[in-house]
Scaffold this active site. Structure first.
Site, PDB file in Angstrom:
ATOM      1  N   ASP A  94      62.900  14.349  30.694  1.00 34.21           N
ATOM      2  CA  ASP A  94      62.016  14.230  29.532  1.00 34.21           C
ATOM      3  C   ASP A  94      61.397  15.604  29.240  1.00 34.21           C
ATOM      4  O   ASP A  94      62.130  16.586  29.113  1.00 34.21           O
ATOM      5  CB  ASP A  94      60.953  13.153  29.782  1.00 34.21           C
ATOM      6  CG  ASP A  94      60.065  12.887  28.581  1.00 34.21           C
ATOM      7  OD1 ASP A  94      60.489  12.143  27.687  1.00 34.21           O
ATOM      8  OD2 ASP A  94      58.952  13.439  28.538  1.00 34.21           O
ATOM      9  N   HIS A 299      64.952   5.291  30.501  1.00 38.96           N
ATOM     10  CA  HIS A 299      64.412   6.649  30.455  1.00 38.96           C
ATOM     11  C   HIS A 299      64.031   7.189  31.820  1.00 38.96           C
ATOM     12  O   HIS A 299      63.831   8.384  31.978  1.00 38.96           O
ATOM     13  CB  HIS A 299      63.179   6.651  29.544  1.00 38.96           C
ATOM     14  CG  HIS A 299      62.755   8.004  29.073  1.00 38.96           C
ATOM     15  ND1 HIS A 299      63.613   8.888  28.468  1.00 38.96           N
ATOM     16  CD2 HIS A 299      61.539   8.628  29.115  1.00 38.96           C
ATOM     17  CE1 HIS A 299      62.962   9.991  28.152  1.00 38.96           C
ATOM     18  NE2 HIS A 299      61.701   9.869  28.539  1.00 38.96           N
TER      19      HIS A 299
END
Length: 324
Positions: A94, A299
């Site tokens: 991320d 994620h």
């Protein structure tokens, strides 16, 4: 607490051998790598997993400008300096992936290799992320985050509810609730958590003790530092104009979950791009060793599929920085 670049970063640090730096993203902490630290150490590596500046127990400089891409990249190099490592491998996820890409771009002479999770490297996309044309007339989370004080007030009004929604919706889950519903679409002036109601009470890959610890770090740090990373996205082009069309020169790999929301969103992010960002990766790397999709992960693959991620990281390290 490790001194670096004029401040101190809180970090997990263990082992001997070739240095590997594990960088978390938003809204996480060093703890997202908890399942990888010990196996890497046992394989013969020295591992440091910091809370990035503004997060957890790390120092939290007050200014928005304190979180620009050059400063956060220099933090990582400063960790290696303090630990006496001339060369190191960097792994990010991320926002930690964005940091990792830029460490490799700005300090290629220091980096043995870079492995990124979740956020593909496409310079134009990253530099336009806060104001995408496709959401010019609808809500877009990164634009919302640009307003100092606004997003943190919404998060802090119910920090547990807010973070549980972020962690859960970005995971691979069976509820049908997608992160896209939170971060985009609807009226341009809505807020992030409009209409979502009570958050789920569990997160894939997390025990209750894990959740409690992660929440405690955010109660310590607040949300201003983490949100300031987004407020510097529009400055990436201004601060690093020479990187506009740059290629990452060091050996690299990109990995993402099969239910990764960022990779899915970037496929439709900018209609001016000739092809989806995931399919452009080869254009921006001199040595892209592989692109890997991790099944049944969203994620946070390092906690959703920890064994698969550990195996992937160790395989990459075996290519770029074999343990001695």
């Amino acid at each position: 607490m490790i001194p670096t670049n004029g401040l101190r970063l809180h970090a997990a640090h263990e082992g001997e051998g070739e240095l590997v730096v594990l960088i978390h993203g938003f809204p996480q902490s060093w703890y997202v790598w908890r399942n990888q630290v010990r196996p890497l150490v046992e394989a013969g590596y020295r591992v440091v997993a910091p809370d990035q500046r503004g997060y957890g127990l790390s120092d939290r400089p007050p200014g928005v400008e304190d979180y620009d891409i050059r400063k956060v990249s220099a933090d990582i190099v400063g960790l290696a300096d303090h630990l006496g490592a001339e060369k190191f491998t960097v792994v990010g996820q991320d926002w930690g992936c964005i940091t990792a890409w830029h460490v490799a771009l700005l300090y290629p002479h220091r980096v043995r290799g870079v492995l990124g999770f979740s956020v593909p490297y496409v310079p134009k996309m990253l530099r336009n992320w806060a104001e995408p044309a496709m959401h010019a007339d609808s809500f877009w989370y990164a634009r919302y985050f640009l307003q100092p004080g606004v997003a943190e007030a919404e998060f802090d009004a119910d920090l547990t509810n807010s973070l549980m929604w972020m962690w859960y919706a970005a995971s691979s889950n069976d509820s049908g609730k997608d992160m896209a519903e939170i971060i985009s679409g609807g009226p341009k002036d809505r807020t992030l958590f409009d209409g979502l109601g009570p958050a789920p009470t569990s997160i894939p890959g997390h025990s209750q003790a894990d959740i409690d610890y992660c929440l405690s770090l955010y109660r310590e740090s607040g949300m201003r530092g983490p949100l300031n990373y987004y407020r510097n996205m529009p400055r990436i082009r201004e601060l690093t104009p020479w990187l506009e069309e740059a290629r990452i020169l060091v050996p690299a790999m990109f990995a993402y979950g099969s239910d990764e929301p960022v990779t899915r969103r970037t496929a439709e992010f900018d209609t001016t791009l000739s092809k989806a960002p995931l399919d452009q990766q080869e254009e921006y790397f001199a040595q892209l060793l592989d692109k890997v999709c991790i099944p049944d992960a969203g994620h946070w693959p390092m906690v959703e599929q920890p064994d698969a991620v550990t195996k992937l990281v160790l395989g990459f390290l075996g290519e770029v920085a074999p343990a001695t």
